[in-house]
Design an enzyme around this catalytic site. Structure first.
Site, PDB file in Angstrom:
ATOM      1  N   ARG A   1       0.828  -1.215   0.000  1.00 53.63           N
ATOM      2  CA  ARG A   1       0.000   0.000   0.000  1.00 53.63           C
ATOM      3  C   ARG A   1       0.857   1.258   0.000  1.00 53.63           C
ATOM      4  NH1 ARG A   1      -2.320  -3.673  -0.951  1.00 53.63           N
ATOM      5  NH2 ARG A   1      -4.310  -4.479  -0.220  1.00 53.63           N
TER       6      ARG A   1
ATOM      7  N   SER B   1     -11.654   0.665   2.803  1.00 54.75           N
ATOM      8  CA  SER B   1     -10.831   0.323   3.971  1.00 54.75           C
ATOM      9  C   SER B   1     -10.157   1.578   4.512  1.00 54.75           C
ATOM     10  CB  SER B   1      -9.777  -0.717   3.592  1.00 54.75           C
ATOM     11  OG  SER B   1     -10.387  -1.908   3.154  1.00 54.75           O
TER      12      SER B   1
ATOM     13  N   GLU C   1      -5.189   4.068   5.803  1.00 56.74           N
ATOM     14  CA  GLU C   1      -4.901   3.835   4.386  1.00 56.74           C
ATOM     15  C   GLU C   1      -5.383   5.017   3.558  1.00 56.74           C
ATOM     16  OE1 GLU C   1      -6.321   0.657   1.000  1.00 56.74           O
ATOM     17  OE2 GLU C   1      -5.797  -0.125   2.970  1.00 56.74           O
TER      18      GLU C   1
END
Length: 333
Positions: free
Chosen positions: A153, A221, A317
């Site tokens: 990520r 998310s 995130e």
């Protein structure tokens, strides 16, 4: 001031000083990039938690070019293309490899920034090159996979926000397609597993687990799944034998952040109109009229309780944007 609620999927009330819609790469060199500025795609991974006292530059570059080669397809996609539509169009053409990433929200240009991943596949596996305008050096750059510095990520684009304006991404998809099915529920598929079956299953599961942002505003998310070492894992398994985790390289594992949040009784947590999604604890939602303060306070509450109970510091995130740019959330351990 220009309203931003409809420019990001969490729909928080916020405004910006100016907004530019970029529709041609020929216009990039003419942009002043006066600070503060913020580069925005579809706003599915950005939360404007306050009014932004700068210019928002919306990437609306469109176009896809497919080149068939002997053993692979080389696909060049403009950064403003919708990611899911791009994946679905390739699947319809029997060009496969990205089907595990179906229904990931956002644009093509945002995919390398986050190194988006789902169900065992990361987009960096298939990225050949990223073309961008280097805002600092005022020149065009073509960056290969190594230059992008992809990680979980993460990428050089995320590490240096605002440095590059991505205009297109080149993907290489091998003709020798191999299914990736080691993550549930794909590992439960029976019989011949086709790319279409994976695509359909991923879409079905994501639609069940994740609220439609057009109906319930959210940014998918909210937290990363934290990566810890085996020593930390052993200690936590003594405390929570049923903790969900996944092996990753180099003696580390990835812990399911949603499991931690739910296990600590935070699935019903809320602050104002910001709340944890009752069907997927990793997703925070705007129930009606949540404010930036609501969402940041809820996130900090979750981060603190997880840190106190496990020693793990969750990291958002999503990108939080305040008055002058990106906002970092942190709590004391």
């Amino acid at each position: 001031m220009i309203e931003l609620a409809e420019r990001h999927s969490f729909k928080l009330p916020a405004q910006c000083r100016a907004l530019i819609e970029l529709k041609s790469s020929d216009d990039v060199e003419q942009l002043a990039f006066e600070e503060p500025y913020y580069l925005l795609g579809e706003g599915s991974n950005t939360l404007f938690v306050d009014d932004f006292y700068g210019t928002v530059i919306c990437n609306r570059l469109l176009g896809v070019c497919i080149e068939e080669q002997e053993s692979s397809y080389l696909i060049t996609a403009a950064a403003g293309e919708n990611w899911h539509n791009f994946v679905a169009d390739l699947r319809a053409r029997s060009i496969d490899g990205l089907e595990n990433l179906a229904l990931v929200p956002g644009s093509v240009g945002a995919a390398p920034v986050q190194n988006v991943g789902a169900y065992g596949v990361e987009v960096s596996t298939f990225i050949e090159q990223v073309t961008a305008w280097d805002i600092k050096e005022k020149c065009w750059v073509s960056m290969n996979k190594e230059a992008c510095q992809f990680a979980y990520r993460d990428s050089v684009f995320k590490q240096h926000p605002g440095r590059w304006l991505i205009t297109s991404v080149v993907f290489r998809l091998p003709k020798d397609w191999q299914p990736v099915t080691h993550y549930a529920p794909l590992n439960q598929l029976q019989g011949h597993v086709s790319a279409q079956k994976i695509f359909d299953t991923v879409v079905e599961v994501r639609q069940k687990k994740l609220p439609d942002p057009k109906v319930i505003p959210n940014a998918g998310s909210f937290f990363k799944n934290p990566v810890i070492n085996k020593a930390q894992l052993d200690g936590l398994l003594q405390k929570w034998p049923d903790m969900v985790y996944f092996p990753v390289a180099d003696n580390h594992v990835k812990v399911a952040a949603g499991w931690l949040i739910e296990h600590l009784g935070l699935k019903s947590a809320f602050v104002g109109d910001a709340a944890v999604n009752p069907h997927q604890a990793l997703v925070l939602i705007n129930k009606a009229q949540a404010t930036g303060s609501d969402i940041t306070q809820l996130a900090l509450k979750i981060m603190k309780q997880v840190a106190d109970a496990s020693g793990i510091m969750l990291e958002p995130e999503v990108r939080l944007v305040g008055q002058h740019g990106l906002v970092q959330l942190a709590v004391e351990k």
